[in-house]
Design an enzyme around this catalytic site. Structure first.
Site, PDB file in Angstrom:
ATOM      1  N   HIS A 147       0.822  -1.220   0.000  1.00 56.56           N
ATOM      2  CA  HIS A 147       0.000   0.000   0.000  1.00 56.56           C
ATOM      3  C   HIS A 147       0.854   1.267   0.000  1.00 56.56           C
ATOM      4  O   HIS A 147       0.378   2.339   0.354  1.00 56.56           O
ATOM      5  CB  HIS A 147      -0.954  -0.005   1.203  1.00 56.56           C
ATOM      6  CG  HIS A 147      -1.969  -1.110   1.160  1.00 56.56           C
ATOM      7  ND1 HIS A 147      -2.705  -1.506   2.253  1.00 56.56           N
ATOM      8  CD2 HIS A 147      -2.363  -1.928   0.147  1.00 56.56           C
ATOM      9  CE1 HIS A 147      -3.501  -2.511   1.917  1.00 56.56           C
ATOM     10  NE2 HIS A 147      -3.312  -2.790   0.644  1.00 56.56           N
ATOM     11  N   CYS A 177       6.023  12.016  -7.298  1.00 56.40           N
ATOM     12  CA  CYS A 177       5.329  12.552  -8.474  1.00 56.40           C
ATOM     13  C   CYS A 177       4.554  11.407  -9.119  1.00 56.40           C
ATOM     14  O   CYS A 177       5.103  10.323  -9.330  1.00 56.40           O
ATOM     15  CB  CYS A 177       6.351  13.122  -9.454  1.00 56.40           C
ATOM     16  SG  CYS A 177       5.609  13.542 -11.037  1.00 56.40           S
ATOM     17  N   CYS A 209       8.757  17.490 -14.056  1.00 60.77           N
ATOM     18  CA  CYS A 209       7.837  17.223 -15.180  1.00 60.77           C
ATOM     19  C   CYS A 209       6.476  17.894 -15.003  1.00 60.77           C
ATOM     20  O   CYS A 209       5.572  17.644 -15.799  1.00 60.77           O
ATOM     21  CB  CYS A 209       7.650  15.716 -15.329  1.00 60.77           C
ATOM     22  SG  CYS A 209       6.595  14.990 -14.069  1.00 60.77           S
TER      23      CYS A 209
END
Ligand code: ZN
Length: 261
Positions: free
Chosen positions: A128, A136, A164
């Site tokens: 998890h 990101c 990005c």
């Protein structure tokens, strides 16, 4: 379902024997091992999620207000993880890993306490994710939460990825988010390769994670379940112990002669 006898002193001895005779064990942990470190069990009745609605992954992505609420909960320390320390259960697990009894720790927990207790990163499989840093969602770049909190307090929001422009999120698998493929593969491989599968502090209710103990059994491994409450899988186990995790693990490891080098 077969009835189990009540816990006796011999359960520790039996557990110790199974550890001694195993050449490659796998440990599977759930919230129960960390409640002894004061971390609330989110899924249990009366747990945090019965009072505060969990945020779905799709809502986090789609709605800036929900994203803000998610970060507010994180930075207001509502998950109880901020100052949590490993307990005797975590240290006992780390001992078994570092003495090469256990190849991997598969965990449903996101609290980083296995790593903190001394289990090497590459031997912890986090189904998890991990709530102690952010990532990101596009390029996977890792971010420290303290930096993101600073920005959140100053500007009222968490910035996008500096590489990005992708969206940042704590590195956990949220409700509605698909299971991590690589970790699932690793967990399956470790389960297939082991001769002893030890479940610690998981009610084994959440699939697909809960399928691992059965898979281990089907491959011929022995199965031990150590949990405070009965679980659905107790009837398949070679040994079931309903007791405090830290004390049982410490005693059984001592009896097995697996001591720290
Ligand atoms: Zn990025």
């Amino acid at each position: 379902m077969r009835k189990r006898p009540p816990l006796t002193v011999s359960s520790n001895t039996e557990f110790a024997k199974l550890i001694t005779h195993s050449s490659q064990a796998v440990i599977f942990t759930g919230a129960g091992i960390s409640t002894e470190s004061g971390i609330p069990d989110f899924r249990s009745p009366g747990g945090v999620w019965s009072k505060m609605k969990p945020i779905q992954f799709q809502d986090f992505i789609a709605d800036p207000k929900i994203r803000h609420e998610s970060w507010r909960r994180k930075f207001d320390r509502l998950d109880g993880l901020a100052n949590a320390l490993p307990n005797s259960g975590h240290f006992a697990v780390a001992k078994l890993v570092n003495n090469k009894k256990v190849s991997h720790v598969i965990t449903q927990n996101v609290d980083n306490l296995h790593q903190k207790s001394g289990v090497p990163n590459n031997q912890v499989i986090e189904l998890h994710g991990n709530a102690t840093y952010a990532k990101c969602l596009d390029c996977g770049q890792v971010y420290e939460l303290s930096l993101l909190e600073f920005a959140f307090r100053k500007y009222g929001e968490v910035p996008d990825c500096e590489h990005c422009d992708g969206m940042l999120k704590t590195a956990t698998i949220s409700f509605g988010q698909s299971m991590p493929e690589w970790e699932m593969l690793l967990a399956e491989q470790a389960t297939i390769d082991c001769d002893l599968f030890i479940v610690i502090g998981s009610s084994l209710l959440v699939y697909p994670a809960a399928g691992f103990p059965l898979q281990a059994k089907q491959q011929g491994a022995k199965l031990v379940i150590l949990n405070r409450e009965p679980t659905e899988m107790d009837c398949y186990a070679d040994l079931v112990i309903h007791d405090e995790i830290g004390s049982v693990l410490s005693k059984s490891i001592l009896k097995s002669g697996t001591v720290c080098n």
